[in-house]
Design a protein around this motif. Structure first.
Motif, PDB file in Angstrom:
ATOM      1  N   CYS A 189       0.976  -1.433   0.075  1.00 25.72           N
ATOM      2  CA  CYS A 189       0.380  -0.047   0.023  1.00 25.72           C
ATOM      3  C   CYS A 189       0.926   1.407  -0.003  1.00 25.72           C
ATOM      4  O   CYS A 189       2.482   0.933   0.325  1.00 25.72           O
ATOM      5  N   TRP A 216       4.823   4.657   6.518  1.00 20.58           N
ATOM      6  CA  TRP A 216       4.450   3.077   5.883  1.00 20.58           C
ATOM      7  C   TRP A 216       3.550   2.802   6.604  1.00 20.58           C
ATOM      8  O   TRP A 216       4.242   2.508   7.432  1.00 20.58           O
ATOM      9  N   GLY A 217       2.742   1.888   5.545  1.00 22.26           N
ATOM     10  CA  GLY A 217       2.612   0.958   6.867  1.00 22.26           C
ATOM     11  C   GLY A 217       3.028  -0.809   6.985  1.00 22.26           C
ATOM     12  O   GLY A 217       4.295  -0.581   5.695  1.00 22.26           O
ATOM     13  N   CYS A 251       2.641  -4.003   5.963  1.00 27.01           N
ATOM     14  CA  CYS A 251       3.220  -4.342   4.354  1.00 27.01           C
ATOM     15  C   CYS A 251       4.307  -3.818   3.751  1.00 27.01           C
ATOM     16  O   CYS A 251       4.645  -4.320   2.957  1.00 27.01           O
ATOM     17  N   CYS A 295      -1.285  -4.750   5.933  1.00 30.08           N
ATOM     18  CA  CYS A 295      -2.313  -4.308   6.925  1.00 30.08           C
ATOM     19  C   CYS A 295      -3.612  -5.150   6.960  1.00 30.08           C
ATOM     20  O   CYS A 295      -3.876  -6.569   6.355  1.00 30.08           O
ATOM     21  N   VAL A 296      -4.496  -4.694   8.096  1.00 32.55           N
ATOM     22  CA  VAL A 296      -5.150  -5.312   8.504  1.00 32.55           C
ATOM     23  C   VAL A 296      -6.629  -5.482   8.104  1.00 32.55           C
ATOM     24  O   VAL A 296      -7.294  -6.494   8.020  1.00 32.55           O
ATOM     25  N   SER A 297      -6.412  -4.381   7.533  1.00 35.51           N
ATOM     26  CA  SER A 297      -7.806  -4.734   6.549  1.00 35.51           C
ATOM     27  C   SER A 297      -8.269  -5.629   5.198  1.00 35.51           C
ATOM     28  O   SER A 297      -7.389  -5.552   4.667  1.00 35.51           O
ATOM     29  N   PRO A 298      -9.026  -6.367   5.260  1.00 36.13           N
ATOM     30  CA  PRO A 298      -8.752  -7.866   4.424  1.00 36.13           C
ATOM     31  C   PRO A 298      -8.978  -6.996   3.020  1.00 36.13           C
ATOM     32  O   PRO A 298      -8.570  -7.507   1.443  1.00 36.13           O
ATOM     33  N   THR A 299      -9.700  -5.649   2.421  1.00 33.56           N
ATOM     34  CA  THR A 299     -10.427  -5.025   1.943  1.00 33.56           C
ATOM     35  C   THR A 299      -8.639  -4.290   0.845  1.00 33.56           C
ATOM     36  O   THR A 299      -8.744  -4.174  -0.727  1.00 33.56           O
ATOM     37  N   MET A 300      -7.667  -4.434   1.348  1.00 33.80           N
ATOM     38  CA  MET A 300      -6.610  -3.415   1.088  1.00 33.80           C
ATOM     39  C   MET A 300      -6.067  -4.596  -0.054  1.00 33.80           C
ATOM     40  O   MET A 300      -6.107  -5.655   0.402  1.00 33.80           O
ATOM     41  N   HIS A 301      -4.976  -3.773  -0.498  1.00 33.62           N
ATOM     42  CA  HIS A 301      -4.553  -4.802  -2.436  1.00 33.62           C
ATOM     43  C   HIS A 301      -3.563  -4.974  -1.473  1.00 33.62           C
ATOM     44  O   HIS A 301      -2.844  -6.096  -2.060  1.00 33.62           O
ATOM     45  N   ALA A 353      -5.411  -8.092   0.229  1.00 32.79           N
ATOM     46  CA  ALA A 353      -5.295  -9.151  -0.961  1.00 32.79           C
ATOM     47  C   ALA A 353      -4.882  -9.759  -1.949  1.00 32.79           C
ATOM     48  O   ALA A 353      -5.033 -10.994  -2.758  1.00 32.79           O
ATOM     49  N   VAL A 354      -4.124  -9.087  -2.742  1.00 38.03           N
ATOM     50  CA  VAL A 354      -2.764  -9.547  -3.639  1.00 38.03           C
ATOM     51  C   VAL A 354      -1.626 -10.025  -3.325  1.00 38.03           C
ATOM     52  O   VAL A 354      -1.009 -10.791  -3.555  1.00 38.03           O
ATOM     53  N   PRO A 401      -1.582 -13.119  -0.580  1.00 37.75           N
ATOM     54  CA  PRO A 401      -1.852 -14.143  -1.120  1.00 37.75           C
ATOM     55  C   PRO A 401      -0.713 -14.877  -2.457  1.00 37.75           C
ATOM     56  O   PRO A 401      -0.005 -15.775  -2.366  1.00 37.75           O
TER      57      PRO A 401
END
Lengths: 137, 421
Positions: free
Chosen positions: A29, A36-37, A39, A93-99, A102-103, A106
């Motif tokens: 992100c 910076w996060g 990730c 990042c904790v939110s499952p919708t963050m890039h 989600a990408v 995985p």
């Protein structure tokens, strides 16, 4: 040399793919207000591990069988480390919708799991083959 | 049999002992010593298992998502401000957060229309991107005393009444370890985080209508005004209506429009219609997936039988030799079946494993790309389909092998051995 190349090629290809993925579509992100996060740092660590694994695989192409077994174990350990970085060690990042969630994560996990399975199979094969060789000596 | 000469002992010490092959280990040895043929057979089974398990899980997850969405739609009609119907539809399905509103006096008038059995109001505010790595959230203000849409769902996880200033968070909301979230520079207590629904409600936080003015004030303090301050205590984004028996949603919408000429310009959303549209899109997609999987499986079965036939044909002499050495036809079939079971098992497990590596880790991405309700099926269903896939792979492999064996089972072994001479 042909057998060595065949054994190393899947891991080399997987790492090249992961490196390209982390630098392009499976990115972290963006910074928010200059911060910076997690990730971002997870991605940097994974890139470093991927480069190290690639170097190990290239070295393994030109080394003796027993040294190669040691390098294989290091590659397997790197695969485990790749799994741990975006999950437990640094995280994303904790939110499952963050890039990154989600990408990026995985992609790293899938490549690391496949790499781990291949490296483990190779380690077992080398262990058995070396055992036979020692027995015959 | 166990007597070993010194010479033999010396020889066995110098070289690895030869592998002793029995009828039981013969199938495994056959597969091991023909790696290319084995790999080709496993590859065919692998592709079939991958397509079957992947397609089945995709269809199952879409159906679970659809069922979850239908459970969340308790209203027959939604009345929204002018030109906001599409935004309201997006809120129900899988859309971006947005802010729109009219005033509560309009909502009160709408509630008096003929055919309205129950009505409740909701206020929608799209939050700022909060902390680092948070996405925009949809803030939904609802009235716990009149609500009939969210309450039944929330009640399954939180039985108390939501107090002013408190929040209920959707499944995807980043709640800190101390049970709070930061919105508009203010920390809000979260009383419960709801289970995943596979819809945009997972990216929402729910507050009572009385908390909406506090939220608007917080947005003003943060320098990003969500709405004008004078509207904070009277803004209503949608009136959700349950129609009385004997009325259709369309008829009630007509009745609302008769109340005031300005009401003809309002947005009228029929959740039942959205469900029907989404269901049609979902059924079309699932239909295509099923056709693709079926075609792939049929092609796979044909290829499997062809490869088995070619392999058995190539091994005619091997089987004839075994027959001459005393193996019965049943024993030969047993060898072929064991080989097929190993191939089916390895191909099936590999197919399920690779499909799992795509379907499960990338579920959020798949849901985002499909833009349809997508919710992971329960672990029980996943295990069931995984076992079913492996079982189907084994059964199909065995059937393919038996069909091939039936073709060479008839001629006499001696004639088969001398064939071509």
């Amino acid at each position: 040399m042909k057998n060595r190349l065949l054994a190393s090629l899947p891991i080399i290809l997987l790492n090249v793919f992961l490196l390209i993925a982390l630098l392009t579509f499976a990115h972290a992100c963006d910074a928010h207000d200059g911060t910076w996060g997690a990730c971002h740092y997870a991605r940097k660590a994974c890139i470093a591990i991927t480069v190290v694994t690639l170097i190990l695989e290239v070295i393994a192409l030109f080394t003796a069988a027993q040294l190669r077994t040691g390098l294989n174990i290091a590659v397997f350990a790197n695969a485990i480390l790749l799994i741990c970085i975006p999950t437990f060690v640094i995280g994303v990042c904790v939110s499952p919708t963050m890039h990154c969630h989600a990408v990026m994560r995985p992609t790293i996990l899938v490549v690391a799991i496949v790499m781990g399975v291949i490296a483990l199979a190779r380690d077992i094969y080398d262990f058995v083959a070396n055992g036979r060789r020692e027995f015959s000596d | 049999m166990n007597s070993v000469t010194d010479t033999a002992s010396a020889a066995s010490a110098a070289a690895p002992a030869p592998r002793h092959i029995t009828l039981g280990t013969l199938p495994l040895e056959n597969l091991r010593r023909k790696p290319l043929r084995t790999a080709a057979l496993i590859a065919v089974v692998f592709v079939m298992a991958l397509a079957f398990f992947g397609g089945t899980m995709l269809a199952s997850n879409l159906k679970t998502g659809m069922a979850s969405m239908e459970e969340r739609l308790g209203a027959d009609l939604m009345v929204t401000p002018q030109n906001t119907g599409t935004k309201a539809e997006a809120l129900i399905t899988n859309g971006n957060p947005s802010t729109f509103y009219f005033t509560s006096d309009i909502a009160a008038t709408i509630a008096t229309a003929d055919g309205v059995a129950e009505s409740t109001e909701q206020t929608y505010i799209a939050s700022l991107t909060a902390d680092c790595c948070d996405e925009k959230l949809q803030i939904i203000g609802f009235n716990p005393s009149t609500d009939f849409v969210l309450e039944p769902w929330i009640a399954s996880q939180y039985s108390k009444t939501l107090e002013d200033g408190q929040m209920i968070a959707g499944a995807n909301v980043n709640v800190s370890t101390n049970g709070t979230i930061e919105l508009y520079g203010r920390t809000w207590p979260v009383v419960v985080q709801l289970a995943s629904t596979g819809t945009s409600l997972d990216n929402s936080v729910f507050i009572s209508q009385n908390t909406v003015p506090q939220m608007v004030q917080a947005s003003i303090d943060a320098g990003n005004q969500a709405m004008p301050k004078e509207y904070a205590d009277k803004a209503v984004s949608s009136v959700l209506i349950k129609v009385a028996d004997g009325y259709s949603a369309e008829k009630v919408a007509e009745n609302i429009q008769k109340l005031d000429s300005r009401f003809t310009q309002l947005g009228y959303v029929y959740p039942g219609g959205i469900t029907a549209t989404t269901r049609t899109a979902l059924n079309t997609l699932v239909g295509y997936v099923r056709i693709f999987v079926a075609l792939l499986c049929v092609m796979g079965i044909i290829v499997l039988i062809a490869v088995f036939c070619a392999s058995v044909n190539e091994r005619k002499r091997e089987f004839a030799s075994l027959r001459i050495m005393g193996a019965t036809r049943g024993a030969l079939n047993g060898i072929a079946i064991k080989e097929a079971i190993i191939i089916g098992l390895v191909g099936g497990v590999l197919g399920v494993a690779v499909a799992s590596l795509i379907i499960f880790p990338f579920s959020t991405l798949i849901a985002r790309q499909l833009e349809l309700p997508y919710l992971q099926a329960s672990p029980g269903i996943v295990v069931f389909f995984a076992l079913l896939t492996v079982l189907a792979a084994v059964v199909l492999s065995v059937l393919g092998s038996l069909i091939a064996m039936a073709r060479i089972g008839r001629p006499e072994a001696y004639l088969t051995l001398r064939e071509g001479e």
